[in-house]
Design an enzyme around this catalytic site. Structure first.
Site: not given
Ligand code: NAD
Length: 656
Positions: A449, A499
């Protein structure tokens, strides 16, 4: 020939050749880079005393200081000794002796030459600056600089005054205030280096010539030094303070300000600057900021030790990226910039071309040299039919966030890929296990990611699904390291680490704006606390649509009646569309007036609270292995106040 007697040393080798040139070679034991530990400095002191005698007796005509390590000259002082050294009853003596060593080199009655390849940083550069003449290899690996500010201090081995003497006040102060890495050619232009050679092989010969030719560096020209004279110096110092203020607050990062104070006092007299150095340096070393920045340094070094080692260490030559959008295009460009061969696939050429154009601008910015740009472009190949799949060592998928499409892509990729190729998805929100279920061997899929913008954000979350074993993610970490990124291992859980912790912080601020609070005030408060950017400006930068979709994935509701939802419906998506919560002109945010507030930092702390709480939850759930990893992940992924050492550390110390 018979060598002069020297006491046994662990860090240095000493040899005198047939031309009576002494070669002093540093080789820090059991370490990939050389550092100036206290022992190395004590040994150096002993060598210098002996060299003085050898020069006096005519047995030595000059001294060359060089490194035996492939990695470079000297990376700086040994940071692992800093905690112990920061004791104010110890540090002044350490500094005094270091200054004596540097003065001794400078006062040597025969030429002393520094022969530099690779890194010459901090104390390493200070040592080189005390030599009479500096030669450096002009290649991509050579970098000189003063990274001390990143550790909450400034140069303390006489480098403040000597860099000003050689490079002039403006260039030297800039180098020390920014901590930037300077290429050999730029260092030569600045005057930090006197002579360049093309290859490391030529260093020896050039150093020999410099000794025999009694080479001596000349200080910066008068026209540059004049800038530190009289009242101009005060004005320059104020300008530097204003510049420093744009980047960091004095209460968070005192070192640049202390260096500017030193310059304002003594900037016209290099010797006085060197003599005044310790008084400014000693208190800095014991500050919480310096201690926490050392923590960040060690945590980021520990990330580099991840990945597979020894015989198992994989090598990566070819990467295949599927999806040439915002992320895929930039991931492909980054890999090509780092020297890998890359094939980039999308539905058609028209969708790949913008990524190639963006890559070219990146290469031009980073590489400068035309041939290097052309080679990087040649390494990046458009591949609409996916022929690169079968050759790739790593396959990264970065297509639209749709489960079925990703599943289909991986089913095909698995059939064509080499048996040992990494299969990785860049998904932000889809559970890895759901994508992996489409593979014959679901353990082959990991997550890599990346963060947007890929070229400037160092973090890669390496995601582990329940199918993976340690070696799968370790290989992913090896790849992230191979392309110069910092990997943090995270379990596949909604929002992963970054996140997940960002969302409650950003949405909390959005809710306050909905309730009528000033966005300018909230943003300023977060910055006053120590964040690089306020939460509302961050939402605009990420994109309101992206923010809303992550919020949705994490189960946060965005009511239809909210301003947030209205802005998205009106396609006011933030920076990319020219308007979001703020208006944006040419990529620059347009802010309104900042209302008065009694305690911005306290308000900032309140805003950051949900992020700190969530980091604690994520650690408790085992999404990251421990608090240290969470801290460095959140610092790298969100910019969370490095001077506080990360959210978990800040909480422990009662700062958040
Ligand atoms: P994007 O919409 O900019 O790009 C997606 C690309 O995939 C498009 O060019 C599209 O043509 C292509 N594509 C669609 N189907 C394809 C197929 N079958 N074969 C080949 N290409 C195909 O999206 P993005 O923002 O780059 O996001 C891509 C992935 O990265 C998503 O999974 C997203 O969750 C993730 N991600 C995004 C961000 C971000 O900030 N944008 C950050 C981290 C991760």
């Amino acid at each position: 020939m018979a060598q002069p007697q020297m006491p046994a040393m662990t860090n240095w080798r000493f040899e005198v050749d047939f031309e009576r040139i002494a070669w002093l070679t540093i080789d820090t034991p059991n370490a990939p880079v050389n550092t100036l530990s206290r022992l190395a400095m004590t040994e150096l002191e002993t060598v210098l005393l002996r060299v003085e005698d050898l020069i006096a007796s005519g047995e030595v005509v000059g001294l060359v200081i060089q490194s035996a390590k492939e990695s470079g000259f000297i990376a700086g002082a040994d940071v692992s000794e800093f905690d112990q050294m920061s004791d104010p009853s110890v540090l002044p003596e350490v500094l005094k002796r270091a200054h004596q060593v540097m003065d001794r080199i400078e006062a040597m009655k025969a030429p002393v030459i520094a022969a530099i390849h690779g890194f010459a940083l901090g104390g390493g550069l200070e040592l080189a600056l005390a030599c009479h003449y500096r030669i450096a290899v002009n290649d991509e690996k050579t970098r000189v600089g003063f990274p001390e500010v990143n550790l909450g201090i400034f140069p303390g081995f006489g480098g403040t005054g000597r860099s000003i003497r050689q490079a002039g006040p403006v260039e030297a102060m800039q180098a020390m205030l920014t901590g930037r890495m300077i290429k050999a050619s730029a260092a030569r232009r600045m005057g930090l280096v006197d002579k360049l050679v093309r290859h490391r092989d030529s260093l020896h010969w050039e150093a020999r010539k410099a000794v025999l030719g009694k080479k001596k560096s000349t200080p910066a020209p008068l026209i540059e030094r004049i800038l530190a004279w009289g009242p101009i110096r005060g004005q320059i110092a104020n300008k530097m303070r204003a510049e420093a203020g744009k980047k960091a607050r004095k209460e968070h990062y005192p070192a640049p300000y202390a260096l500017i104070d030193l310059f304002e006092k003594h900037g016209d007299d290099w010797r006085a600057m060197v003599d005044g150095e310790a008084a400014g340096f000693v208190p800095l070393m014991a500050t919480e900021t310096a201690r926490n920045l050392r923590r960040v340094f060690f945590l980021s070094e520990s990330l580099k030790k991840q990945g597979l080692r020894g015989k198992e260490k994989p090598s990566f030559a070819r990467v295949h990226v599927i999806g040439a959008g915002v992320m895929g295009g930039d991931i492909a460009a980054w890999c090509a910039l780092r020297g890998l061969g890359v094939t980039l696939q999308d539905l058609d050429m028209a969708r790949i071309q913008p990524a190639l154009d963006r890559a070219k601008s990146l290469f031009k910015k980073r590489l400068k040299d035309r041939t290097a740009v052309a080679s990087a472009m040649a390494r990046l190949e458009a591949d609409p039919t996916g022929k690169g799949l079968a050759r790739a060592d790593v396959i990264i998928e970065a297509v639209v966030e749709k489960l079925e499409i990703k599943q289909k892509i991986f089913a095909e990729a698995e059939a064509k890929a080499k048996v040992d190729a990494i299969l990785a998805t860049n998904t932000s929100s889809i559970e890895l296990e759901r994508i992996a279920s489409a593979l014959k061997d679901p353990s082959r899929l990991i997550g890599l990611h990346f963060f947007n913008p890929v070229p400037s954000l160092p973090l890669v979350e390496v995601i582990r699904s329940t199918y993976n074993v340690d070696a799968d993610v370790a290989k992913g970490a090896s790849f992230a390291l191979a392309i110069g990124k910092s990997p943090v291992l995270v379990k596949s859980a909604p929002g992963f680490l970054v996140n997940r912790v960002l969302m409650p912080y950003m949405l909390g601020a959005v809710e306050r704006v909905e309730r009528g609070e000033s966005k300018e005030l909230l943003d300023a408060a977060a910055v006053a606390f120590g964040m690089p950017m306020g939460p509302i400006e961050l939402m605009d930068t990420v994109g309101l649509d992206v923010g809303a979709s992550v919020a949705h994935e994490l189960g946060h509701a965005v009511p239809e009646s909210s301003t947030f939802a209205r802005l998205i419906a009106e396609k006011k998506l933030g920076r990319k569309s020219g308007e979001g919560f703020y208006k944006w002109v040419d990529g620059k945010v347009q802010k309104g007036e900042l209302p008065a507030h009694g305690n911005l930092a306290a308000l900032g702390r309140e805003l950051v609270q949900p992020m700190v709480d969530m980091t604690e939850t994520v650690v408790a759930e085992g999404v990251v292995a421990n608090a240290d990893l969470a801290d460095i992940g959140v610092i790298f992924g969100t910019g969370f106040a490095p001077f506080l050492g990360g959210p978990m550390n800040a909480r422990k110390e009662g700062k958040a």
